[in-house]
Enzyme design. Structure first.
Site, short mmCIF file in Angstrom:
data_model
loop_
_atom_site.label_atom_id
_atom_site.label_comp_id
_atom_site.label_asym_id
_atom_site.label_seq_id
_atom_site.Cartn_x
_atom_site.Cartn_y
_atom_site.Cartn_z
N LYS A 33 0.87 -1.19 0.00
CA LYS A 33 0.00 0.00 0.00
C LYS A 33 0.89 1.22 0.00
CE LYS A 33 -4.52 0.74 0.25
NZ LYS A 33 -5.61 -0.18 -0.14
P1 NAD Z 1 -12.92 7.60 -2.25
O1 NAD Z 1 -11.91 8.65 -2.08
O2 NAD Z 1 -13.50 7.38 -3.61
O3 NAD Z 1 -14.14 7.84 -1.24
C1 NAD Z 1 -13.93 8.03 0.13
C2 NAD Z 1 -15.26 8.42 0.76
O4 NAD Z 1 -15.10 8.48 2.17
C3 NAD Z 1 -15.73 9.81 0.31
O5 NAD Z 1 -17.14 9.75 0.07
C4 NAD Z 1 -15.46 10.66 1.53
O6 NAD Z 1 -16.34 11.77 1.64
C5 NAD Z 1 -15.71 9.67 2.65
N1 NAD Z 1 -15.14 10.08 3.91
C6 NAD Z 1 -13.89 10.58 4.14
N2 NAD Z 1 -13.74 10.90 5.45
C7 NAD Z 1 -14.92 10.61 6.03
C8 NAD Z 1 -15.41 10.72 7.36
N3 NAD Z 1 -14.64 11.19 8.33
N4 NAD Z 1 -16.67 10.30 7.63
C9 NAD Z 1 -17.47 9.83 6.64
N5 NAD Z 1 -17.06 9.70 5.37
C10 NAD Z 1 -15.80 10.08 5.07
O7 NAD Z 1 -12.25 6.26 -1.71
P2 NAD Z 1 -12.67 4.74 -2.04
O8 NAD Z 1 -11.77 4.25 -3.10
O9 NAD Z 1 -14.14 4.65 -2.19
O10 NAD Z 1 -12.21 4.01 -0.70
C11 NAD Z 1 -13.03 3.94 0.45
C12 NAD Z 1 -12.58 2.79 1.34
O11 NAD Z 1 -12.64 1.57 0.59
C13 NAD Z 1 -11.14 2.88 1.83
O12 NAD Z 1 -11.06 2.26 3.09
C14 NAD Z 1 -10.38 2.05 0.82
O13 NAD Z 1 -9.14 1.59 1.33
C15 NAD Z 1 -11.36 0.94 0.61
N6 NAD Z 1 -11.19 0.17 -0.62
C16 NAD Z 1 -11.16 0.78 -1.83
C17 NAD Z 1 -11.04 0.01 -2.98
C18 NAD Z 1 -11.09 0.61 -4.36
O14 NAD Z 1 -11.12 -0.17 -5.33
N7 NAD Z 1 -11.14 1.92 -4.53
C19 NAD Z 1 -10.92 -1.38 -2.88
C20 NAD Z 1 -10.98 -1.98 -1.62
C21 NAD Z 1 -11.11 -1.19 -0.50
#
Ligand code: NAD
Length: 417
Positions: free
Chosen positions: A103
């Site tokens: 990561k």
């Molecule tokens: P992203 O940046 O697209 O979205 C993040 C979201 O979290 C946004 O809507 C933001 O407003 C919200 N957020 C941030 N701080 C917050 C808070 N304090 N309270 C409530 N909401 C809050 O990111 P993403 O890619 O959707 O990733 C989200 C999670 O999923 C992370 O934990 C990431 O590691 C995990 N993840 C992502 C992927 C992927 O393919 N993108 C795959 C597996 C896991």
């Protein structure tokens, strides 16, 4: 509050004890393999030079090349990146993808910068990483505040520093690319799609009618918004959503497509006209069938987990539940689809993208979705079987699946020299 890596170790030790993991393998897996910290300069739009700090942590590559996302966020630090890298190792092992765990990220608040500044920050970081990444060695992908555009900039930077003859052989250096730049059909929605497949399977196992079900989602970015949009066609009703701008709720249901348009136009869920603003406690207390945390770590803790009034937590985020949170969910009889299974759709389709790039193939969406469904549900079955065999919660069961797989490989290969 404990650091997130401590949470990983707590989860790890619990499962390692249960399977009596080989003591040498245990020692190895408690540690990350490589940690790179880079302070790099970037020219801002006004001509100033700023120094940024970026990280790449490679936890383990015994199952294949290191793999994991890049996050741009002020809370990115070595502890968080270590934890996220380790979760990738377990995740690829659970869903049988031949990748290791890594990561990375940059400690920054992207909203404070212009698009051209973000592009220069991204490109300079990619350049500074140099051969820390590579198509057969360590393959980044999108995570919080990074997306297909970020991957396209990294790809272009990486290829631009290679001899021309090598360039077309290396487009699998990142996944989650735009389709035009070598990305895969279905990668954008893949994590949300995997969550939806797992929830469908859970509902079928538990005799829950998704047509009557309700759900709430925390985080409405890539993962949360796709999960919300893919659960709706199954008949479930979205009751409340929270992101970094606030929380909104509507007992009659929220249209996830309309909310996604509002977020695209305004930058967050706040002030969505067809729902009421609610506070964090009210959001978490919403009675629903399923809660999908899809934002950041440590959201369900000793303080917040008691508020939940749901039957299932389906973890879209990595590490949304800490060790106290796990205990409380179990005490409350709430089912759990743990992150290292439930959000594995992203890395599964990243693997498909990597394979397509290597073979110069383009699969259509139905092929990608069909293969994703089979692979994530095979992981689901392995975790369910381990939960039954060892009589443990599903997180511990998922760790058991992962650790046994990693242990087998180490036992076969041995330790050099
Ligand atoms: P992203 O940046 O697209 O979205 C993040 C979201 O979290 C946004 O809507 C933001 O407003 C919200 N957020 C941030 N701080 C917050 C808070 N304090 N309270 C409530 N909401 C809050 O990111 P993403 O890619 O959707 O990733 C989200 C999670 O999923 C992370 O934990 C990431 O590691 C995990 N993840 C992502 C992927 C992927 O393919 N993108 C795959 C597996 C896991």
């Amino acid at each position: 509050m404990a650091g997130v890596y401590e949470t990983v170790l707590g989860q790890f030790e619990r499962a390692a004890d249960l399977v009596e993991l080989d003591p040498s393998v245990r020692k190895i897996l408690r540690h990350t393999m490589n940690e790179v910290v880079i302070h790099f300069p970037v020219r801002m739009d006004d001509g100033r030079i700023e120094i940024f700090t970026g990280y790449r942590v490679q936890h383990n590559d015994v199952l294949g090349p290191f793999k994991g996302g890049l996050r741009f966020h002020p809370a990115v630090d070595i502890d968080e990146v270590r934890a996220l890298a380790a979760w990738m190792t377990w995740k690829t092992a659970v869903v049988d993808v031949p990748f290791g765990g890594a990561k990375g990220g940059i400690q920054c608040a992207p909203a404070a910068f212009s698009r051209t500044e973000i592009e220069r920050i991204t490109r300079r970081f990619a350049f500074s990483l140099g051969c820390t990444i590579g198509p057969e060695y360590d393959i980044p992908a999108p995570d919080v505040n990074t997306n297909a555009q970020t991957m396209a900039w990294i790809l272009d930077t990486y290829l631009s520093t290679m001899p021309p003859q090598e360039r077309n052989r290396a487009i699998h250096v990142v996944t989650g690319k735009p389709i035009e730049a070598g990305g895969s059909q279905g990668r954008d929605k893949a994590t949300g799609q995997g969550i939806a497949y797992c929830i469908e399977q859970w509902a079928s196992d538990r005799g829950v009618d998704l047509g009557q079900a309700t759900y709430t989602v925390q985080g409405f970015g890539n993962v949360g918004s796709w999960a919300a949009r893919l659960l709706e066609p199954l008949g479930a009703t979205l009751l409340a959503v929270e992101d970094h701008t606030g929380a909104v709720a509507n007992a009659d249901g929220i249209d996830p497509e309309a909310l996604a348009e509002h977020v695209a136009a305004t930058g967050g869920v706040a002030r969505y006209p067809d729902a009421d603003a609610v506070d964090h406690r009210a959001f978490l207390s919403t009675e629903a069938t399923v809660f999908v945390p899809a934002a950041l770590e440590n959201q369900l803790t000793a303080r917040t987990a008691p508020l939940l009034d749901v039957r299932l937590v389906a973890e879209g985020a990595n590490g949304p539940t800490d060790l106290d949170g796990d205990r409380i969910l179990a005490e409350k009889g709430i089912d759990l689809l743990p992150d290292i299974l439930c959000n594995a759709g992203g890395v599964i389709v990243s693997y498909f993208e990597w394979l397509q790039n290597k073979r110069s193939e383009f699969w259509d969406l139905s092929e990608v979705d069909g293969k994703l469904r089979r692979r994530i549900l095979a992981g689901y079955d392995r975790v369910r079987d381990a939960a039954d065999t060892y009589d443990v919660d599903w997180r511990t069961a998922a760790y058991i699946v992962a650790l046994k797989r990693l242990e087998k490989v180490y036992k076969r290969r041995g330790i050099f020299p």
